[in-house]
Scaffold this motif. Structure first.
Motif, PDB file in Angstrom:
ATOM      1  N   MET A 280       0.816  -1.220   0.000  1.00  0.00           N
ATOM      2  CA  MET A 280       0.000   0.000   0.000  1.00  0.00           C
ATOM      3  C   MET A 280       0.846   1.267   0.000  1.00  0.00           C
ATOM      4  SD  MET A 280      -2.925  -1.455  -0.157  1.00  0.00           S
ATOM      5  CE  MET A 280      -4.149  -0.193   0.132  1.00  0.00           C
ATOM      6  N   GLY A 281       1.910   1.251  -0.819  1.00  0.00           N
ATOM      7  CA  GLY A 281       2.729   2.441  -0.982  1.00  0.00           C
ATOM      8  C   GLY A 281       3.810   2.628   0.046  1.00  0.00           C
ATOM      9  N   TYR A 282       4.091   1.593   0.831  1.00  0.00           N
ATOM     10  CA  TYR A 282       5.111   1.740   1.875  1.00  0.00           C
ATOM     11  C   TYR A 282       6.342   0.866   1.634  1.00  0.00           C
ATOM     12  CZ  TYR A 282       1.741   4.431   4.498  1.00  0.00           C
ATOM     13  OH  TYR A 282       0.855   5.408   4.879  1.00  0.00           O
ATOM     14  N   HIS A 283       6.432   0.244   0.466  1.00  0.00           N
ATOM     15  CA  HIS A 283       7.594  -0.592   0.181  1.00  0.00           C
ATOM     16  C   HIS A 283       8.709   0.255  -0.422  1.00  0.00           C
ATOM     17  CE1 HIS A 283       5.412  -0.171  -3.461  1.00  0.00           C
ATOM     18  NE2 HIS A 283       6.145  -0.987  -4.194  1.00  0.00           N
ATOM     19  N   ASP A 288       6.205  10.100   1.703  1.00  0.00           N
ATOM     20  CA  ASP A 288       4.891  10.663   1.394  1.00  0.00           C
ATOM     21  C   ASP A 288       4.908  11.347   0.028  1.00  0.00           C
ATOM     22  OD1 ASP A 288       3.829   9.765   3.757  1.00  0.00           O
ATOM     23  OD2 ASP A 288       4.115  11.659   4.827  1.00  0.00           O
ATOM     24  N   GLU A 289       6.029  11.981  -0.284  1.00  0.00           N
ATOM     25  CA  GLU A 289       6.158  12.652  -1.573  1.00  0.00           C
ATOM     26  C   GLU A 289       6.129  11.641  -2.713  1.00  0.00           C
ATOM     27  OE1 GLU A 289       9.237  15.710  -3.927  1.00  0.00           O
ATOM     28  OE2 GLU A 289       9.697  14.976  -1.895  1.00  0.00           O
ATOM     29  N   ASN A 290       6.826  10.503  -2.529  1.00  0.00           N
ATOM     30  CA  ASN A 290       6.807   9.440  -3.536  1.00  0.00           C
ATOM     31  C   ASN A 290       5.386   8.921  -3.757  1.00  0.00           C
ATOM     32  OD1 ASN A 290       9.847   8.054  -2.129  1.00  0.00           O
ATOM     33  ND2 ASN A 290       9.646   9.453  -3.875  1.00  0.00           N
ATOM     34  N   VAL A 294       3.147   8.917  -7.199  1.00  0.00           N
ATOM     35  CA  VAL A 294       2.681   7.675  -7.810  1.00  0.00           C
ATOM     36  C   VAL A 294       1.168   7.693  -7.958  1.00  0.00           C
ATOM     37  CG1 VAL A 294       2.434   5.191  -7.440  1.00  0.00           C
ATOM     38  CG2 VAL A 294       4.652   6.281  -7.075  1.00  0.00           C
ATOM     39  N   GLN A 295       0.472   8.152  -6.923  1.00  0.00           N
ATOM     40  CA  GLN A 295      -0.988   8.214  -6.973  1.00  0.00           C
ATOM     41  C   GLN A 295      -1.467   9.121  -8.106  1.00  0.00           C
ATOM     42  OE1 GLN A 295      -1.978   7.418  -2.225  1.00  0.00           O
ATOM     43  NE2 GLN A 295      -1.635   9.486  -2.953  1.00  0.00           N
TER      44      GLN A 295
END
Length: 337
Positions: A280-283, A288-290, A294-295
């Motif tokens: 969920m975007g934490y790998h 937070d900027e990344n 991506v989103q």
């Protein structure tokens, strides 16, 4: 691993007797060299975690596997046919298109069947109990085999079950910024460049969408096919939320394995939950900027390719940010099923 006809016959001879003994107690299928389950998924979808989960439930897997990924090695013998079949089918995963060249189709199915014989032989050789009872259930994990599912249908006469592991496409297509590694991109470069809608293997989101579209068109309403979102196993804390336990039990039911005790399940699911920081975007140490970037990139891609919105709805992923929704497709395992 070579899986020519001669080796296939040798492998068959090695386990013919034990196969016969098992079959005497197992009336569910006619040929034990056909797997009960094939675990597949687009790229780095979490198939290793699902394979380990099925093994924890009691499913047997061949020791002929990659040490790091857990991928079955024998079935790689059929991988060269994937690009040929996709080309024959005009870039689509298509049972009809695959058969446009009868000679190619015959060679592909014969080779795949030989790899299944080698896989099952490995399980038998590795068995410490040669009086395996009727609960004997075996599977293989090989992500790219979703391209070959029509061949499995032919070989197993529509008896093998398929478990497709789904993961948020934003996670699938995110590259490790340090090591520049991404298993999804690798698979896209190997096979996706032969698929329609991938910009010759350069559009990762297009690759995900093309693969999911074709697989769902063929199998979404097939009872032998189900989708499990890796997030449903990993993200919930099983000590306060029983949703992952419900998914875990559904997986056991799907392949005919007994449901484990609550303590057994809780221990395993707690182990799986320990990996929640990789989804969920934490790998890959994303900031937070990344995640915001991506989103936004994915939302733009969907706007340009609106058919992808229907896939998100079917699988239950939010459009503008990481997050799960109730999937509209009944093929997706959900709590309370």
């Amino acid at each position: 691993i070579s899986c020519d006809e001669a080796e296939a016959e040798r492998s068959r001879g090695e386990f013919l007797q034990i196969s016969s003994d098992i079959a005497a107690n197992d009336k569910r299928r006619g040929d034990l060299a056909h797997p009960d389950l094939v675990i597949v998924g687009v790229g780095d979808s979490g198939t290793r975690g699902v394979k380990d989960t099925m093994e924890n439930l009691g499913m047997k897997f061949s020791p002929l596997q990659d040490e790091q990924s857990g991928d079955n090695l024998a079935t790689t013998g059929a991988d060269p046919f994937i690009s040929l079949l996709l080309t024959a089918a005009g870039g689509r995963i298509s049972p009809t298109g695959y058969r446009k060249s009868p000679k190619l189709w015959t060679a592909a199915t014969a080779t795949l069947e030989a790899t299944l014989l080698a896989t099952f032989a490995g399980i038998v050789r590795n068995s410490t109990d040669l009086t395996i009872d009727g609960d004997f259930v075996w599977g293989l994990k090989s992500p790219a085999q979703y391209y070959m599912l029509p061949a499995y249908d032919t070989i197993t006469q529509n008896t093998t079950r398929y478990l497709f592991v789904s993961r948020d496409p934003r996670d699938l297509c995110t590259e490790d910024v340090v090591n520049h590694h991404n298993a999804t991109v690798k698979m896209m470069q190997w096979f996706g460049r032969y698929q329609e809608g991938t910009q010759n293997g350069t559009d990762c989101y297009g690759y995900w969408a093309s693969s999911m579209r074709d697989v769902l068109e063929i199998y979404e309403n097939e009872p032998r096919f189900r989708i499990v979102r890796i997030e449903d196993i990993v993200m919930p804390d099983p000590t306060v939320d029983d949703s992952s336990l419900q998914i875990y039990n559904s997986l056991a039911d799907f392949v005919g394995l007994p449901r484990p005790s609550h303590d057994h399940a809780l221990k395993w699911l707690s182990h799986m939950h320990s990996f929640n920081g990789s989804y969920m975007g934490y790998h890959y140490g994303m900031t937070d900027e990344n995640r915001t970037a991506v989103q936004a990139e994915f939302a733009r891609h969907v706007q340009e390719h609106p058919a992808e919105l229907a896939l998100l709805d079917k699988l239950g992923y939010q459009l503008n940010k990481y997050g799960l929704l109730k999937p509209s497709s009944r093929a997706v395992f959900q709590p309370s099923q």
